[in-house]
Design a protein around this motif. Structure first.
Motif, PDB file in Angstrom:
ATOM      1  N   THR A  29       0.851  -1.200   0.000  1.00  0.00           N
ATOM      2  CA  THR A  29       0.000   0.000   0.000  1.00  0.00           C
ATOM      3  C   THR A  29       0.883   1.244   0.000  1.00  0.00           C
ATOM      4  O   THR A  29       2.065   1.206   0.372  1.00  0.00           O
ATOM      5  CB  THR A  29      -0.922   0.023   1.231  1.00  0.00           C
ATOM      6  N   LEU A  30       0.290   2.351  -0.429  1.00  0.00           N
ATOM      7  CA  LEU A  30       0.992   3.639  -0.524  1.00  0.00           C
ATOM      8  C   LEU A  30       0.307   4.634   0.401  1.00  0.00           C
ATOM      9  O   LEU A  30      -0.920   4.589   0.582  1.00  0.00           O
ATOM     10  CB  LEU A  30       0.946   4.133  -1.969  1.00  0.00           C
ATOM     11  N   ASP A  31       1.100   5.481   1.011  1.00  0.00           N
ATOM     12  CA  ASP A  31       0.537   6.439   1.963  1.00  0.00           C
ATOM     13  C   ASP A  31      -0.469   7.352   1.260  1.00  0.00           C
ATOM     14  O   ASP A  31      -0.409   7.574   0.042  1.00  0.00           O
ATOM     15  CB  ASP A  31       1.645   7.263   2.618  1.00  0.00           C
ATOM     16  N   GLY A  32      -1.368   7.934   2.038  1.00  0.00           N
ATOM     17  CA  GLY A  32      -2.450   8.745   1.510  1.00  0.00           C
ATOM     18  C   GLY A  32      -1.989   9.982   0.775  1.00  0.00           C
ATOM     19  O   GLY A  32      -2.533  10.341  -0.282  1.00  0.00           O
ATOM     20  N   ALA A  33      -0.978  10.640   1.317  1.00  0.00           N
ATOM     21  CA  ALA A  33      -0.515  11.880   0.687  1.00  0.00           C
ATOM     22  C   ALA A  33       0.029  11.606  -0.700  1.00  0.00           C
ATOM     23  O   ALA A  33      -0.196  12.376  -1.650  1.00  0.00           O
ATOM     24  CB  ALA A  33       0.566  12.541   1.558  1.00  0.00           C
ATOM     25  N   SER A  34       0.756  10.483  -0.849  1.00  0.00           N
ATOM     26  CA  SER A  34       1.319  10.143  -2.158  1.00  0.00           C
ATOM     27  C   SER A  34       0.208   9.832  -3.143  1.00  0.00           C
ATOM     28  O   SER A  34       0.276  10.221  -4.319  1.00  0.00           O
ATOM     29  CB  SER A  34       2.254   8.938  -2.027  1.00  0.00           C
ATOM     30  N   ARG A  35      -0.819   9.147  -2.657  1.00  0.00           N
ATOM     31  CA  ARG A  35      -1.940   8.835  -3.562  1.00  0.00           C
ATOM     32  C   ARG A  35      -2.681  10.105  -3.962  1.00  0.00           C
ATOM     33  O   ARG A  35      -3.080  10.268  -5.116  1.00  0.00           O
ATOM     34  CB  ARG A  35      -2.895   7.829  -2.900  1.00  0.00           C
ATOM     35  N   THR A  44       7.952  13.017   0.212  1.00  0.00           N
ATOM     36  CA  THR A  44       8.145  11.690   0.822  1.00  0.00           C
ATOM     37  C   THR A  44       6.993  10.768   0.462  1.00  0.00           C
ATOM     38  O   THR A  44       5.814  11.169   0.556  1.00  0.00           O
ATOM     39  CB  THR A  44       8.244  11.800   2.356  1.00  0.00           C
ATOM     40  N   SER A  45       7.351   9.566   0.053  1.00  0.00           N
ATOM     41  CA  SER A  45       6.352   8.505  -0.161  1.00  0.00           C
ATOM     42  C   SER A  45       6.694   7.324   0.752  1.00  0.00           C
ATOM     43  O   SER A  45       7.874   6.983   0.935  1.00  0.00           O
ATOM     44  CB  SER A  45       6.351   8.039  -1.624  1.00  0.00           C
ATOM     45  N   ILE A  46       5.662   6.730   1.302  1.00  0.00           N
ATOM     46  CA  ILE A  46       5.861   5.578   2.215  1.00  0.00           C
ATOM     47  C   ILE A  46       5.136   4.369   1.647  1.00  0.00           C
ATOM     48  O   ILE A  46       3.903   4.401   1.445  1.00  0.00           O
ATOM     49  CB  ILE A  46       5.352   5.887   3.634  1.00  0.00           C
ATOM     50  N   ILE A  47       5.910   3.292   1.385  1.00  0.00           N
ATOM     51  CA  ILE A  47       5.342   2.028   0.907  1.00  0.00           C
ATOM     52  C   ILE A  47       5.298   1.074   2.090  1.00  0.00           C
ATOM     53  O   ILE A  47       6.308   0.880   2.793  1.00  0.00           O
ATOM     54  CB  ILE A  47       6.197   1.430  -0.233  1.00  0.00           C
ATOM     55  N   THR A  48       4.129   0.495   2.313  1.00  0.00           N
ATOM     56  CA  THR A  48       3.957  -0.484   3.399  1.00  0.00           C
ATOM     57  C   THR A  48       3.764  -1.869   2.801  1.00  0.00           C
ATOM     58  O   THR A  48       2.901  -2.068   1.932  1.00  0.00           O
ATOM     59  CB  THR A  48       2.753  -0.134   4.285  1.00  0.00           C
ATOM     60  N   ALA A  49       4.603  -2.820   3.278  1.00  0.00           N
ATOM     61  CA  ALA A  49       4.454  -4.223   2.869  1.00  0.00           C
ATOM     62  C   ALA A  49       3.824  -4.993   4.031  1.00  0.00           C
ATOM     63  O   ALA A  49       4.320  -4.934   5.166  1.00  0.00           O
ATOM     64  CB  ALA A  49       5.799  -4.823   2.507  1.00  0.00           C
ATOM     65  N   SER A  50       2.709  -5.685   3.743  1.00  0.00           N
ATOM     66  CA  SER A  50       1.997  -6.449   4.769  1.00  0.00           C
ATOM     67  C   SER A  50       2.062  -7.943   4.415  1.00  0.00           C
ATOM     68  O   SER A  50       1.515  -8.387   3.397  1.00  0.00           O
ATOM     69  CB  SER A  50       0.543  -5.983   4.850  1.00  0.00           C
ATOM     70  N   ALA A  51       2.782  -8.719   5.262  1.00  0.00           N
ATOM     71  CA  ALA A  51       2.960 -10.159   5.006  1.00  0.00           C
ATOM     72  C   ALA A  51       1.932 -10.953   5.788  1.00  0.00           C
ATOM     73  O   ALA A  51       1.867 -10.898   7.026  1.00  0.00           O
ATOM     74  CB  ALA A  51       4.372 -10.591   5.398  1.00  0.00           C
ATOM     75  N   ALA A  52       1.095 -11.709   5.054  1.00  0.00           N
ATOM     76  CA  ALA A  52       0.101 -12.582   5.700  1.00  0.00           C
ATOM     77  C   ALA A  52       0.764 -13.884   6.135  1.00  0.00           C
ATOM     78  O   ALA A  52       1.752 -14.321   5.555  1.00  0.00           O
ATOM     79  CB  ALA A  52      -1.036 -12.862   4.734  1.00  0.00           C
TER      80      ALA A  52
END
Length: 368
Positions: free
Chosen positions: A316-322, A344-352
């Protein structure tokens, strides 16, 4: 001459009495009154008497008729004497009566009841009875219909392998005032069933799970105990033998095997349940580390991450970047930058995965 006469009557001698029933007879205990008449030639009368032991035992005789009244509890020998009066008499004869005791009620060697396991083969159910002339054995109809048989002379019962429930053996003792009967009831317990786990044959859990119960049921069991495989025990896992509750060590992963042992007829019977303990999912690690810097400008950059024991990673990408017009491919981590974006952009990786999800972020500084 002068004469006179004298008449002499010469009587024949009295004979030995002869009993109508012969010299001896046999009767059953407590028959009531029995007549023992005798006849003799040239007698002037016959009288009857009873031996002293019989009189002491409560029996009596009518001296003129020969009718003997026997006491209910009398058994053994009674002697009736007939005495015929007459010339050269009296002449006597005896009749001996054997009074056979009443046959007793049969008593089984195994008592009144017993319990056996299904398909036991051949079992003897012998009985004894006092003063019997013979005992015969029979089986109840339901047992015969179920395929079981009995030897009428010995009491040997041959059980069908599939028979369970109740079997009744009857012993019939022949003899005086008989027959007398008694029964022996056998409870045939079915074979213990194979345990069936409530969770089925297999299951999967996550590493460091709370204690879990693995219960099983089995038909006609007298108790179920639970054990854990040696490898699991060596790793620090434990099981409650009576309840099937397994407590897992925090570090344990792999397979654990729980065995349920059901006791009962023709047992024990066992079954196992295999548990797969899945390791905890790892924290995602980005291929390009935790931060990066790029120059402003349109383009696509991949931010791939990996994680141990994951079933899948989403991005997912942070709201401001979107809001600034940038977008991300949730499956691949590809970020598409617009030409005018900087900051600044923040990428979040979520591992199931087990004990997840686990997340990590990558911060991109976009220089104008």
């Amino acid at each position: 001459p002068s004469t006179s006469n004298h008449t002499v009557t010469t009587n024949a001698p009295v004979t030995v009495p002869v009993f109508a029933k012969g010299a001896s007879s046999v009767i059953c205990q407590a028959p009531g009154a029995v007549t023992y008449t005798a006849s003799a030639s040239n007698t002037t009368g016959i009288t009857y008497s009873l031996d002293g032991a019989s009189i002491t035992g409560g029996n009596s005789i009518n001296a003129t008729t020969g009718v003997v009244t026997f006491a209910a509890g009398w058994s053994g020998t009674s002697i009736i004497t007939a005495s015929a009066a007459g010339c050269y008499g009296p002449q006597t004869a005896t009749h001996t009566v054997t009074i056979t005791p009443t046959v007793g009620i049969p008593v089984f060697a195994m008592g009144a009841t017993s319990t056996i396991c299904q398909a036991p083969g051949v079992i003897n159910y012998s009985a004894t009875a006092t003063t019997t002339t013979g005992i015969t054995y029979t089986l109840n109809a339901a047992s015969i219909a179920g395929g079981n048989t009995i030897d009428a002379n010995t009491g040997d019962v041959t059980y069908s392998p599939t028979w369970s429930g109740t079997t009744i053996i009857t012993a019939s003792a022949a003899g005086c005032n008989g027959p007398k009967t008694a029964t022996h009831t056998v409870t045939i317990t079915p074979t213990v069933g194979t345990p069936v786990f409530a969770k089925g044959l297999t299951s999967t859990i996550c590493q460091a799970s709370a204690p879990i119960t693995y219960t099983a049921t089995a038909t006609t069991n007298t108790g179920i105990t639970y054990t854990l495989d040696a490898a699991s025990l060596a790793a620090g896992n434990t099981i409650m033998a009576t309840t099937g509750v397994v407590t897992y060590a925090a570090s344990w992963t792999g397979n654990s095997v729980i065995t349920a042992t059901a006791t009962g007829c023709n047992g024990p019977s066992t079954a196992s349940h295999t548990v797969t303990i899945t390791p905890t999912v790892g924290v995602p690690v980005f291929d390009i580390a935790a931060t990066s810097v790029r120059c402003q400008g349109a383009g696509v950059v991949n931010y791939n991450a990996t994680a141990t024991n994951t079933t899948g990673i989403t991005y997912t990408l942070d709201g401001a970047s979107r809001t600034g017009g940038n977008s991300i491919n949730a499956a691949t981590g590809d970020v598409t930058y617009v030409a005018g974006w900087s900051g600044t952009s923040i990428i979040t990786a979520s591992a199931a995965g087990c004990n997840g999800p686990k997340t990590a972020t990558h911060t991109v500084t976009i220089t104008a």
